[in-house]
Design a protein around this motif. Structure first.
Motif, PDB file in Angstrom:
ATOM      1  N   LEU A  36      45.580  16.663  27.168  1.00  0.00           N
ATOM      2  CA  LEU A  36      46.646  17.376  26.464  1.00  0.00           C
ATOM      3  C   LEU A  36      47.999  17.277  27.165  1.00  0.00           C
ATOM      4  O   LEU A  36      49.024  17.631  26.573  1.00  0.00           O
ATOM      5  N   GLN A  37      47.994  16.824  28.392  1.00  0.00           N
ATOM      6  CA  GLN A  37      49.269  16.647  29.110  1.00  0.00           C
ATOM      7  C   GLN A  37      49.891  15.294  28.818  1.00  0.00           C
ATOM      8  O   GLN A  37      50.931  14.951  29.370  1.00  0.00           O
ATOM      9  N   THR A  38      49.250  14.498  27.943  1.00  0.00           N
ATOM     10  CA  THR A  38      49.797  13.196  27.559  1.00  0.00           C
ATOM     11  C   THR A  38      50.371  13.299  26.144  1.00  0.00           C
ATOM     12  O   THR A  38      50.206  14.304  25.460  1.00  0.00           O
ATOM     13  N   LEU A  93      41.711  10.951  19.789  1.00  0.00           N
ATOM     14  CA  LEU A  93      41.294  11.206  21.174  1.00  0.00           C
ATOM     15  C   LEU A  93      39.924  11.875  21.246  1.00  0.00           C
ATOM     16  O   LEU A  93      39.068  11.484  22.060  1.00  0.00           O
ATOM     17  N   LEU A  94      39.689  12.886  20.437  1.00  0.00           N
ATOM     18  CA  LEU A  94      38.430  13.620  20.524  1.00  0.00           C
ATOM     19  C   LEU A  94      37.247  12.698  20.222  1.00  0.00           C
ATOM     20  O   LEU A  94      36.225  12.750  20.906  1.00  0.00           O
ATOM     21  N   SER A  95      37.384  11.848  19.210  1.00  0.00           N
ATOM     22  CA  SER A  95      36.303  10.922  18.878  1.00  0.00           C
ATOM     23  C   SER A  95      36.086   9.902  19.992  1.00  0.00           C
ATOM     24  O   SER A  95      34.944   9.517  20.276  1.00  0.00           O
ATOM     25  N   GLN A  96      37.160   9.470  20.621  1.00  0.00           N
ATOM     26  CA  GLN A  96      37.013   8.536  21.738  1.00  0.00           C
ATOM     27  C   GLN A  96      36.207   9.172  22.873  1.00  0.00           C
ATOM     28  O   GLN A  96      35.313   8.537  23.451  1.00  0.00           O
ATOM     29  N   LEU A  97      36.520  10.415  23.189  1.00  0.00           N
ATOM     30  CA  LEU A  97      35.797  11.098  24.270  1.00  0.00           C
ATOM     31  C   LEU A  97      34.328  11.307  23.896  1.00  0.00           C
ATOM     32  O   LEU A  97      33.436  11.195  24.743  1.00  0.00           O
ATOM     33  N   ALA A  98      34.083  11.584  22.619  1.00  0.00           N
ATOM     34  CA  ALA A  98      32.706  11.770  22.168  1.00  0.00           C
ATOM     35  C   ALA A  98      31.916  10.471  22.271  1.00  0.00           C
ATOM     36  O   ALA A  98      30.762  10.459  22.716  1.00  0.00           O
ATOM     37  N   VAL A  99      32.511   9.366  21.863  1.00  0.00           N
ATOM     38  CA  VAL A  99      31.827   8.071  21.927  1.00  0.00           C
ATOM     39  C   VAL A  99      31.557   7.679  23.372  1.00  0.00           C
ATOM     40  O   VAL A  99      30.503   7.105  23.687  1.00  0.00           O
ATOM     41  N   GLY A 100      32.481   8.003  24.265  1.00  0.00           N
ATOM     42  CA  GLY A 100      32.238   7.720  25.682  1.00  0.00           C
ATOM     43  C   GLY A 100      30.988   8.423  26.189  1.00  0.00           C
ATOM     44  O   GLY A 100      30.168   7.839  26.905  1.00  0.00           O
ATOM     45  N   TRP A 101      30.818   9.688  25.781  1.00  0.00           N
ATOM     46  CA  TRP A 101      29.618  10.426  26.191  1.00  0.00           C
ATOM     47  C   TRP A 101      28.369   9.802  25.577  1.00  0.00           C
ATOM     48  O   TRP A 101      27.336   9.684  26.239  1.00  0.00           O
ATOM     49  N   LEU A 102      28.438   9.391  24.326  1.00  0.00           N
ATOM     50  CA  LEU A 102      27.288   8.787  23.662  1.00  0.00           C
ATOM     51  C   LEU A 102      26.868   7.487  24.359  1.00  0.00           C
ATOM     52  O   LEU A 102      25.677   7.240  24.564  1.00  0.00           O
ATOM     53  N   LEU A 103      27.838   6.659  24.717  1.00  0.00           N
ATOM     54  CA  LEU A 103      27.517   5.408  25.412  1.00  0.00           C
ATOM     55  C   LEU A 103      26.884   5.680  26.767  1.00  0.00           C
ATOM     56  O   LEU A 103      25.893   5.035  27.150  1.00  0.00           O
ATOM     57  N   ASP A 104      27.426   6.645  27.493  1.00  0.00           N
ATOM     58  CA  ASP A 104      26.919   6.947  28.838  1.00  0.00           C
ATOM     59  C   ASP A 104      25.530   7.574  28.801  1.00  0.00           C
ATOM     60  O   ASP A 104      24.782   7.480  29.784  1.00  0.00           O
ATOM     61  N   ASN A 105      25.179   8.217  27.685  1.00  0.00           N
ATOM     62  CA  ASN A 105      23.897   8.923  27.605  1.00  0.00           C
ATOM     63  C   ASN A 105      22.948   8.330  26.565  1.00  0.00           C
ATOM     64  O   ASN A 105      21.939   8.948  26.225  1.00  0.00           O
ATOM     65  N   SER A 106      23.247   7.133  26.087  1.00  0.00           N
ATOM     66  CA  SER A 106      22.471   6.556  24.991  1.00  0.00           C
ATOM     67  C   SER A 106      21.008   6.302  25.351  1.00  0.00           C
ATOM     68  O   SER A 106      20.144   6.313  24.468  1.00  0.00           O
ATOM     69  N   ASP A 107      20.720   6.099  26.622  1.00  0.00           N
ATOM     70  CA  ASP A 107      19.318   5.870  27.018  1.00  0.00           C
ATOM     71  C   ASP A 107      18.454   7.104  26.777  1.00  0.00           C
ATOM     72  O   ASP A 107      17.221   7.003  26.753  1.00  0.00           O
ATOM     73  N   ASN A 108      19.082   8.258  26.566  1.00  0.00           N
ATOM     74  CA  ASN A 108      18.321   9.490  26.329  1.00  0.00           C
ATOM     75  C   ASN A 108      17.911   9.656  24.865  1.00  0.00           C
ATOM     76  O   ASN A 108      17.042  10.483  24.572  1.00  0.00           O
ATOM     77  N   PHE A 109      18.559   8.913  23.950  1.00  0.00           N
ATOM     78  CA  PHE A 109      18.210   9.104  22.531  1.00  0.00           C
ATOM     79  C   PHE A 109      18.092   7.815  21.721  1.00  0.00           C
ATOM     80  O   PHE A 109      17.403   7.791  20.703  1.00  0.00           O
TER      81      PHE A 109
END
Length: 475
Positions: A137-139, A345-361
């Motif tokens: 939010l500071q950007t 931005l929010l969707s980008q951050l969400a996709v980053g989490w999905l990629l990092d945790n995709s092995d769990n689902f």
């Protein structure tokens, strides 16, 4: 609204084998149903102008009264509007209720789209994204290249697949089709040729047409790519670029083998033909992962990779990416202003989490889809034994071969009972593949069984199938 006018021959090619003879359904109703299907499929877009009644009647070899009656029904249903001296233009009904009113059944099922429903992980991803949002939010919120954490996650994903990648080689876009449109704007111009698999993804064909380019198809062989044909087509047509789906081609489900990937990368380098490789389905494999990405077989800058979160995770995530050389990424950023100013931005951050945790689902998602694939094949064999198909090793759908040119006829009848089917002609050029359907297996067994139970009587009443059934009774 576009003012594109469909010529007589172009519309006839799109209609395919629409006429059912003999049939108790009046010819004007058959024509109206076929045209409505083209509108619902998106092949006749908002604002497109149809040929005049006299011209269309002559091209279809039917009476002008038949054409007039068909167009009148479409106007009544809200799919056309006509003005004196301007002909008929395609319009999308003002509400979905209007469109559905054109279908006689209250049961609605879309088997023309191969996409996944959102799993619980999507909510988790956005919850985590909200926690990270304050740091952004500071950007200004504008970022043509994409937020660094997501680009790092994408780069890491490529590294794990055997393709060394840095964040500077990644650009985040609003879906893979948006990425293709951006690449076309940079590398091609009006009238240029773009080589494609044949059949291929309809939205890619739309992007190519939207760039005023001409798609040139290279037919896929049985389960593999025609490398010799591809090389010859490049030599004969000098395309500005080639768009290929190497990982579970949409719609066939074919996966390009390692040797073919190496050959195609070598051809691209020799001919200086940029390759755009669509990898949006690369994560949806059911037995073993696909070979190394095509870009791993090239030391040049000729190979550009497209990825997306919509197929592996959820269609509502309109986030995709381009992997290319840093210099090409810089050029793409420079022309992006004419399309958009960045991705949410929010969707980008969400996709980053999905990629990092995709092995769990993702493994569980693959197991479910594999079971649905097997169920779908079994049900097709039960209800439609005449259909031919091979078992896809990845992707989200079957490519079904029908006994004859029946896809348009069958889909028109299916739309009348509220079931949308993906005709093969959507995936081809100049009306090709009217003997094919794309059947997704993203629905559960019960839903598919209900759909096939409704579709089977329609299928059996098609003239060619009735004649074949009578022949079997005699002999």
């Amino acid at each position: 609204m576009t003012s594109r006018r469909f010529g007589q021959q172009s519309l006839i090619q799109l209609l395919g084998h629409w006429q059912q003879t003999p049939s108790r359904i009046p010819l004007w109703q058959q024509l109206a149903a076929a045209l409505r299907l083209l509108i619902l499929d998106g092949r006749l877009v908002q604002g497109a102008r149809l040929p005049g009644e006299r011209e269309l009647a002559a091209g279809l070899n039917i009476s002008r009264t038949t054409v007039s009656s068909a167009l009148a029904q479409l106007r009544e249903q809200g799919f056309l509007q006509s003005r004196q001296g301007s002909g008929s233009q395609v319009v999308i009904p003002a509400s979905s209720t209007s469109a559905h009113r054109a279908m006689s059944s209250t049961t609605q099922l879309d088997l023309s789209t191969a996409s996944l429903m959102a799993g619980a992980e999507i909510h988790q991803a956005y919850t985590h994204a909200m926690e990270l949002l304050p740091s952004q939010l500071q950007t200004s919120g504008y970022n043509h290249k994409g937020v660094l954490p997501l680009r790092e996650s994408i780069a890491q994903r490529y590294c794990l697949r055997g393709l060394p990648t840095t964040p500077d080689q990644v650009m985040v876009v609003n879906g893979a089709v948006s990425g293709l449109a951006l690449i076309l704007r940079l590398l091609a111009g009006p009238g240029d040729r773009v080589l494609v698999d044949h059949p291929t993804y309809p939205s890619a064909l739309s992007a190519i047409r939207g760039a005023s380019c001409q798609a040139v198809g290279v037919p896929l062989l049985s389960g593999r790519w025609d490398i010799t044909g591809l090389k010859a087509t490049i030599a004969q047509t000098s395309p500005r670029l080639a768009y290929l789906i190497a990982d579970y081609n949409n719609p066939t489900g074919y996966c390009m083998d390692e040797a073919s990937r190496a050959e195609i990368a070598a051809i691209a380098a020799q001919t200086r033909t940029p390759l755009v490789i669509d990898e949006t389905l690369a994560e949806l494999w059911y037995h073993e992962p696909p070979p190394l990405p095509v870009a791993a077989f090239s030391n040049s800058e000729q190979v550009i990779s497209l990825g997306s979160a919509s197929k592996s995770f959820w269609g509502g995530l309109r986030i995709g990416w381009i992997r290319a050389s840093p210099s090409l990424i810089t050029s793409l950023i420079q022309i992006r202003d004419s399309l958009d100013l960045g991705s949410p931005l929010l969707s980008q951050l969400a996709v980053g989490w999905l990629l990092d945790n995709s092995d769990n689902f993702l493994p569980q998602r693959r197991r479910i889809l594999k079971q649905q694939r097997d169920d779908c094949q079994r049900l097709m064999q039960e209800y439609f034994p005449e259909w031919k198909t091979s078992m896809p090793v990845g992707g989200l759908s079957f490519w079904v071969e029908l006994p004859g040119m029946q896809a348009t006829q069958f889909s028109s009848r299916a739309s009348d009972i509220g079931i949308l089917l993906g005709t093969g002609t959507r995936f081809g050029l100049s009306g090709a593949f009217d003997r094919y359907l794309r059947i997704p297996f993203t629905a559960d067994e019960q839903t598919l069984r209900q759909a096939f139970q409704q579709l089977q009587p329609l299928w059996s009443t098609l003239p060619e199938n009735t004649a074949a059934a009578n022949y079997r009774k005699i002999f």
